[in-house]
Enzyme design. Structure first.
Site, mmCIF file in Angstrom:
data_model
loop_
_atom_site.group_PDB
_atom_site.id
_atom_site.type_symbol
_atom_site.label_atom_id
_atom_site.label_comp_id
_atom_site.label_asym_id
_atom_site.label_seq_id
_atom_site.Cartn_x
_atom_site.Cartn_y
_atom_site.Cartn_z
ATOM 1 N N ALA A 117 0.794 -1.232 0.000
ATOM 2 C CA ALA A 117 0.000 0.000 0.000
ATOM 3 C C ALA A 117 0.823 1.277 0.000
ATOM 4 O O ALA A 117 0.258 2.367 0.071
ATOM 5 C CB ALA A 117 -0.932 -0.001 1.210
ATOM 6 N N ASN B 177 1.658 -3.818 7.819
ATOM 7 C CA ASN B 177 2.579 -4.265 6.783
ATOM 8 C C ASN B 177 3.347 -3.090 6.190
ATOM 9 O O ASN B 177 4.516 -3.216 5.827
ATOM 10 C CB ASN B 177 1.820 -5.002 5.672
ATOM 11 C CG ASN B 177 1.536 -6.450 6.018
ATOM 12 O OD1 ASN B 177 2.305 -7.090 6.731
ATOM 13 N ND2 ASN B 177 0.437 -6.973 5.521
ATOM 14 N N HIS C 234 -1.171 7.094 4.583
ATOM 15 C CA HIS C 234 0.199 6.711 4.929
ATOM 16 C C HIS C 234 1.112 7.906 4.677
ATOM 17 O O HIS C 234 1.104 8.487 3.588
ATOM 18 C CB HIS C 234 0.666 5.527 4.081
ATOM 19 C CG HIS C 234 -0.248 4.348 4.141
ATOM 20 N ND1 HIS C 234 -0.359 3.556 5.256
ATOM 21 C CD2 HIS C 234 -1.113 3.840 3.219
ATOM 22 C CE1 HIS C 234 -1.245 2.599 5.023
ATOM 23 N NE2 HIS C 234 -1.712 2.754 3.805
#
EC number: 1.4.1.21
Length: 266
Positions: free
Chosen positions: A123, A189, A219
């Site tokens: 991601a 992750n 993020h």
């Protein structure tokens, strides 16, 4: 033509099969799932990859590539043995490498088999830039992950906070990438990927937030070193089938497989 076996047929695995079902250069031969999910998986596989068979283990098959889309447990059970047999592997569940000794076991298995394991970016973007910056020397890497409050259901945050009652963004974790991946394995992750590309699990700072107003997974990466510095913010929509996972994770698997199968890669 690339012959692929895949571990997992959940939200990520099905998304990968869906996006590659019309690609003549990528052929799925085996989809590996736990025995208690075989009937459900057969239904999905028959529709999305009718040439593939559903199995509980790779057995004596030798695909061109084995890709993991199943979660941390799959590395020990399926990826390590495949590497030892010389089968190249791709790993989505990079957070599993935060477990003591796992990174070393993967590397040792790949060396014994004379092959390679590729850790997928999932991601997050700019992993190539971060890994390149490490060559010249990194001073600091900070990762901040912000997800909808419901995405933290079933994690330690649920024991510490009333997630449904939150009215503002709340820090649920602050510490190292190793601890983040250990405590929040299904959510962290990205933190593990950033750390493995940069300063490592113990020197990468991580902050995780539960935000009741968020509709996307956000993020943010800050990095500084001899190269200069960069900041990256990504706003990823979660998978409808799994709010803990960004849709970009599926796309990263598809891209990686395409890069292996197609004549030109980027």
């Amino acid at each position: 033509m690339l012959h692929v076996s895949m571990v997992g047929c959940g939200a990520i695995g099905r998304g990968v099969l869906e996006l590659l079902k019309s690609d003549p250069d990528v052929v799925f031969d085996v989809v590996i799932v736990p025995e208690h999910t075989m009937d459900e998986a057969r239904g999905a596989v028959s529709a999305l990859a009718p040439r593939a068979r559903v199995a509980t283990h790779l057995d004596d098959q030798r695909p061109d590539l084995l890709v993991e889309c199943a979660g941390h447990h799959a590395l020990e059970e399926h990826i390590v043995p495949a590497l030892e047999r010389g089968i190249p592997c791709m790993v989505v569940s990079v957070g599993a490498l935060s477990e003591p000794g796992m990174a070393e076991r993967l590397e040792a298995a790949a060396r014994r088999g004379g092959t390679q394991v590729q850790l997928l970016s999932g991601a997050i973007g700019a992993i190539d830039a971060l890994a390149a910056a490490r060559v010249g020397g990194l001073d600091e890497v900070i990762y901040t992950g912000r997800k909808p409050a419901r995405a933290w259901t079933g994690t330690p945050a649920e024991q510490l906070f009333d997630l449904e009652a939150l009215t503002e963004a709340t820090v649920i974790f602050e510490g190292t990438a190793r601890d983040a991946a250990r405590l929040y394995p299904k959510n962290a992750n990205v933190a593990a990927t950033v750390s493995l590309a940069g300063l490592g699990l113990d020197r990468t700072a991580v902050k995780l937030l539960a935000d009741p107003h968020a509709v996307e997974n956000v993020h943010h990466v800050e990095a500084r070193g001899a190269f200069g510095g960069f900041e990256l913010t990504m706003r990823g929509k979660p998978l409808a089938a799994n709010p803990k996972t960004s849709a970009l994770t599926v796309f990263s698997v598809v891209r990686a497989l395409g890069n292996r199968a197609h004549a030109v890669s980027i």
